[in-house]
Design a protein around this motif. Structure first.
Motif, PDB file in Angstrom:
ATOM      1  N   PHE A 124       0.923  -1.097   0.090  1.00  0.00           N
ATOM      2  CA  PHE A 124       0.035   0.164   0.123  1.00  0.00           C
ATOM      3  C   PHE A 124       0.870   1.164  -0.109  1.00  0.00           C
ATOM      4  N   SER A 125       2.079   1.367   0.859  1.00  0.00           N
ATOM      5  CA  SER A 125       2.953   2.333   0.573  1.00  0.00           C
ATOM      6  C   SER A 125       3.508   2.641  -0.439  1.00  0.00           C
ATOM      7  N   LEU A 127       2.196   1.565  -3.539  1.00  0.00           N
ATOM      8  CA  LEU A 127       1.137   2.341  -4.241  1.00  0.00           C
ATOM      9  C   LEU A 127       0.834   3.845  -4.011  1.00  0.00           C
ATOM     10  N   LEU A 128       0.899   4.127  -2.762  1.00  0.00           N
ATOM     11  CA  LEU A 128       0.368   5.548  -2.417  1.00  0.00           C
ATOM     12  C   LEU A 128       1.650   6.425  -2.938  1.00  0.00           C
ATOM     13  N   LEU A 129       2.753   5.914  -2.556  1.00  0.00           N
ATOM     14  CA  LEU A 129       4.143   6.700  -2.931  1.00  0.00           C
ATOM     15  C   LEU A 129       4.033   7.017  -4.859  1.00  0.00           C
ATOM     16  N   SER A 130       3.637   5.725  -5.351  1.00  0.00           N
ATOM     17  CA  SER A 130       3.643   5.996  -6.839  1.00  0.00           C
ATOM     18  C   SER A 130       2.614   6.789  -7.324  1.00  0.00           C
ATOM     19  N   ASN A 131       1.312   6.858  -6.771  1.00  0.00           N
ATOM     20  CA  ASN A 131       0.335   7.795  -7.011  1.00  0.00           C
ATOM     21  C   ASN A 131       0.649   9.298  -6.570  1.00  0.00           C
ATOM     22  N   ILE A 132       1.197   9.468  -5.499  1.00  0.00           N
ATOM     23  CA  ILE A 132       1.708  10.925  -5.045  1.00  0.00           C
ATOM     24  C   ILE A 132       2.709  11.470  -6.093  1.00  0.00           C
ATOM     25  N   TYR A 135       0.936  12.392  -9.427  1.00  0.00           N
ATOM     26  CA  TYR A 135       0.081  13.529  -9.165  1.00  0.00           C
ATOM     27  C   TYR A 135       0.917  14.719  -9.166  1.00  0.00           C
ATOM     28  N   LEU A 158      -5.030   1.230  -7.613  1.00  0.00           N
ATOM     29  CA  LEU A 158      -5.571   1.987  -6.115  1.00  0.00           C
ATOM     30  C   LEU A 158      -7.033   1.703  -5.951  1.00  0.00           C
TER      31      LEU A 158
END
Length: 160
Positions: A124-125, A127-132, A135, A158
């Motif tokens: 999840f981390s 995935l979150l870092l990649s999406n940030i 963005y 996500l």
């Protein structure tokens, strides 16, 4: 499975191979996507300041090696200390033999749950870092990078 063809030890290894394959594939793909977007964003940011930047392979491989090392470490602890195991459940006995099904179970102690939880948190981390990062790179022209398309892919991941 047919008991004459598959041993319990072989089925146990097959059970444990599932998290290995999933986690290593997920880590490889998302680390590569993260590194690509990070590299393009860094190049564009420094070019806007009229500065020269040199991004080496070592810079780009840093996140990949970090995430892959963490993933392999957690998987090794899980596999060595409290691996998944396979059990056969007999549903009925008939004239043609036994009717049964096999099932993988998470290990028998808290270590398995802790390692699975840590792997989920790590995934999840990533995935979150990649999406940030996607963005942050949203305004970069697709002429220079595919960050828009990579961002769309990661947002799709996500959502699932």
């Amino acid at each position: 499975t047919d008991p004459s063809n598959n041993s319990c030890a072989g089925c146990n290894m097959a059970c444990m191979s599932t998290p290995w394959l999933f986690c290593l594939g997920f880590t490889t793909s998302f680390s590569a996507l993260f590194s690509k977007i990070w590299r393009i964003r860094r190049i564009v940011q420094t070019s806007q300041k009229c500065k020269r930047v040199q991004i080496t392979t070592k810079d780009v491989m840093g996140p990949f090696v970090t995430f892959l090392t963490l993933t392999i470490t957690l998987l090794l602890v899980w596999t060595i200390v409290d691996p998944m195991y396979w059990t056969r459940h007999i549903t009925s006995k008939g004239p043609n033999g036994l009717n049964s099904y096999g099932q993988c179970h998470i290990g028998q102690s808290w270590v398995s749950m802790a390692m699975a939880s840590c792997l989920l948190l790590l995934g999840f981390s990533m995935l979150l870092l990649s999406n940030i990062e996607a963005y942050r790179a949203r305004y970069i022209s697709t002429e220079y990078s595919e960050s828009k398309y990579i961002g769309i892919i990661m947002i799709g991941f996500l959502q699932t």
